[in-house]
Write a protein that holds these residues in place. Structure first.
Motif, mmCIF file in Angstrom:
data_model
loop_
_atom_site.group_PDB
_atom_site.id
_atom_site.type_symbol
_atom_site.label_atom_id
_atom_site.label_comp_id
_atom_site.label_asym_id
_atom_site.label_seq_id
_atom_site.Cartn_x
_atom_site.Cartn_y
_atom_site.Cartn_z
ATOM 1 N N UNK A 1 0.837 -1.222 0.000
ATOM 2 C CA UNK A 1 0.000 0.000 0.000
ATOM 3 C C UNK A 1 0.857 1.251 0.000
ATOM 4 N N UNK A 2 1.941 1.264 0.769
ATOM 5 C CA UNK A 2 2.836 2.431 0.802
ATOM 6 C C UNK A 2 3.490 2.631 -0.536
ATOM 7 N N UNK A 3 3.926 1.586 -1.210
ATOM 8 C CA UNK A 3 4.550 1.716 -2.532
ATOM 9 C C UNK A 3 3.562 2.280 -3.533
ATOM 10 N N UNK A 4 2.313 1.811 -3.458
ATOM 11 C CA UNK A 4 1.316 2.314 -4.398
ATOM 12 C C UNK A 4 1.011 3.781 -4.148
ATOM 13 N N UNK A 5 1.055 4.244 -2.885
ATOM 14 C CA UNK A 5 0.788 5.643 -2.566
ATOM 15 C C UNK A 5 1.913 6.529 -3.072
ATOM 16 N N UNK B 1 1.590 7.093 -6.742
ATOM 17 C CA UNK B 1 0.552 8.055 -7.104
ATOM 18 C C UNK B 1 1.009 9.479 -6.853
ATOM 19 N N UNK B 2 1.791 9.700 -5.779
ATOM 20 C CA UNK B 2 2.271 11.044 -5.496
ATOM 21 C C UNK B 2 3.242 11.521 -6.583
ATOM 22 N N UNK B 3 4.047 10.604 -7.052
ATOM 23 C CA UNK B 3 4.991 10.980 -8.112
ATOM 24 C C UNK B 3 4.234 11.319 -9.400
#
Length: 574
Positions: free
Chosen positions: A565-569, A572-574
């Motif tokens: 989940x942290x990697x996916x977030x 998305x921010x990038x």
């Protein structure tokens, strides 16, 4: 020479002489030659001999020897024959006044030797040996009913070995005092309409005209008893091979086995007995007596059949019109209702039918697929464009249209021909012609072994076309539907269930309550007795749920889920 006084014939002159003259009378001696007796004038009596007859060719012989005729003073006996010294001796004939006569040898005045005697009272004829007027020795006695005895006699009675032939029997063996006694063989004439003879054959011992002791009885029907007899009945130990195939080896009491089976019993742990579609079951039957003991006879023929509850068809129905032409009649049961025969077989059936667990899984899959379809349509409406929505809507309408047509076909509605006219339903399902399926072979009868019969791999076969109880049940269900208000809603799960039930009924028996029946069909019945039948309730259910091993999935790892989940977030921010 002896001197005698001279007697004067003139007795009166002597009396006139004086005493002096009589005293001076001198007697002189006379010789025997000169002695003359006075003549005695007597009436000559003619001698009458009772044996002399005016018509006799040869009267009683002189000096009692030769051939002659003699009639006794009582006029009851008459003898004509040879005499020796005044006694009947040699060949002669003695005739009695009642018509009885003897013709044969005499010895010293007695009927002794070989001769022939006719009995006027019984019309019997005897030819053989005599001793002092009695039948004694070997001889042949003929009776007026054409019966004949040839054998030994002692004092006018059958005694010793002899052969007795009658129109219905022939016996050769021992006799004592006119009765069958000792070892002998009796053969009865073939079966007669009046049952006076049955064609049996007995070889064994007799006592006082009765079969008594060890012997073998060969019955005309082929049955054989080898054992002990008492007063003409099976009594003691004996082996009986009945023509029906039943074999009993044991003790007998007054013509019947000491342990006589009287009823049948189905061995089962629980009632009703639970059975499954497509799954074979085993039936064990025992032959019991009144004390509920197993009787160990062999070869008794036992039949098992099944039945389903009988429903009386309503008047006016097609089944009611057809009922009179059906030979199968309802059978009474101890369960308070009648049944009609249902096919029972031991032919192996396919065991690929769905179980109760399979039905549940299919229903769950069907509901899940419907839910997933609804969710998919919602996502398509929110995320895709109008063209995609239109395309998917058209596909959905086609899918619904196809499903609707399938439903209408099942319910009797045909929209393919235009007009949407409803096809009339057939509530009785009597006009629907199905392809005839041959019935499986019935379960063969079983021969008992030591009083027990066992059937393995038994099935309830699929119902035959137009099976009466099922047709009557459908009629009753349709009548209920027609009288109920409104048409009940039918979902896909119910329709699928109905389709599967119809498919299963073509391969397996319909679930429900059946009756297993066991009958004694030994023919002819053993000793004229048929065992009481036995009944058992059967509860047919769907196959048992199969236990499936759970698939082991990947264990949930919370740390790995947080990392993803942290990697996916971050992405998305990038």
């Amino acid at each position: 020479m002896t001197s005698v006084l001279a007697l004067y014939s003139n007795h009166g002159a002597l009396m006139k002489m004086s005493s002096n003259q009589q005293s001076t009378l001198k007697l002189r001696r006379l010789s025997v030659d000169e002695f003359v007796l006075p003549k005695i004038h007597t009436k000559k009596i003619k001698r009458v001999n009772s044996e002399r007859k005016p018509f006799s060719v040869n009267p009683f012989p002189k000096l009692g020897t030769g051939h002659g005729v003699y009639v006794f003073e009582n006029q009851y006996f008459r003898y004509e024959g040879e005499w020796v010294k005044g006694k009947k001796h040699g060949f002669g004939k003695l005739l009695l006044k009642d018509g009885t006569y003897y013709e044969g040898q005499f010895n010293q005045g007695e009927i002794t030797g070989t001769g022939f005697k006719f009995f006027s009272a019984t019309k019997c004829k005897y030819k053989g040996q005599f001793v002092k007027g009695e039948m004694h020795g070997r001889g042949i006695m003929e009776f007026p009913d054409s019966s004949e005895y040839e054998g030994n006699f002692v004092h006018n009675r059958k005694n010793g070995y002899g052969i007795m032939r009658t129109p219905l029997t022939q016996y050769d063996g021992g006799y004592q005092s006119n009765m069958r006694h000792g070892e002998g063989r009796m053969v009865y004439a073939p079966m007669r309409f009046d049952k006076t003879s049955n064609g049996d054959r007995y070889e064994g011992y007799w006592v006082a005209d009765k079969r008594h002791g060890p012997g073998v009885l060969h019955c005309a029907d082929g049955s054989i008893f080898d054992g002990n007899f008492d007063n003409d009945e099976f009594h003691g130990h004996g082996l009986y091979r009945h023509i029906s195939g039943v074999i009993y080896d044991g003790m007998w009491l007054k013509g019947f086995p000491a342990k006589m089976a009287s009823k049948l019993h189905i061995v089962v742990e629980n009632t009703p007995m639970i059975i499954r579609q497509g799954t074979p079951f085993t039936i064990t039957v025992q032959c019991l007596n009144d004390e509920n003991e197993v009787v160990g006879d062999d070869g008794r023929e036992i039949q098992i059949t099944a039945g389903f509850k009988y429903y009386q068809p309503s008047k006016g129905s097609a089944l009611f019109d057809m009922i009179e032409d059906v030979e199968d009649k309802p059978i009474d049961t101890p369960f308070g209702y009648q049944v009609v025969h249902y096919p029972l077989t031991n032919q192996e059936q396919e065991q690929d039918g769905p179980s109760e667990e399979d039905d549940k899984e299919e229903e769950q899959e069907l509901s899940q697929s419907q839910t997933q379809l609804d969710l998919k349509e919602d996502e398509d409406e929110n995320q895709n464009s109008k063209e995609d929505e239109t395309k998917e809507g058209e596909d959905g309408e086609k899918l619904l249209e196809n499903e609707r047509q399938d439903e209408e076909k099942e319910e009797g509605v045909d929209n393919s021909g235009g007009g949407g006219e409803e096809v009339e339903e057939n509530p009785n399902n009597t006009s629907i012609e199905k392809e005839s399926i041959p019935l499986p072979p019935p379960v063969p009868n079983c021969r008992s072994e030591e009083g027990i019969c066992v059937w393995n791999d038994v099935y309830l076969a699929p119902a035959p076309p137009m099976y009466r109880p099922f047709v009557a049940m459908e009629e009753a269900e349709n009548d209920k539907k027609s009288t109920s208000r409104g048409k009940p809603a039918v979902n896909k799960v119910d329709k699928m269930r109905r389709q599967k039930e119809k498919a299963l009924e073509e391969k397996y028996a319909k679930t429900g309550e059946y009756v297993l029946m066991v009958h004694d069909v030994t023919n002819p019945p053993f000793l004229g007795r048929t065992l009481d039948p036995a009944f058992l309730l059967l509860k047919l259910k769907r196959p048992e749920a199969k236990k499936r091993a759970k698939k082991e999935g990947k264990k949930w790892d919370t740390s790995q889920h947080i990392k993803r989940s942290m990697v996916a977030t971050e992405e998305l921010d990038d």
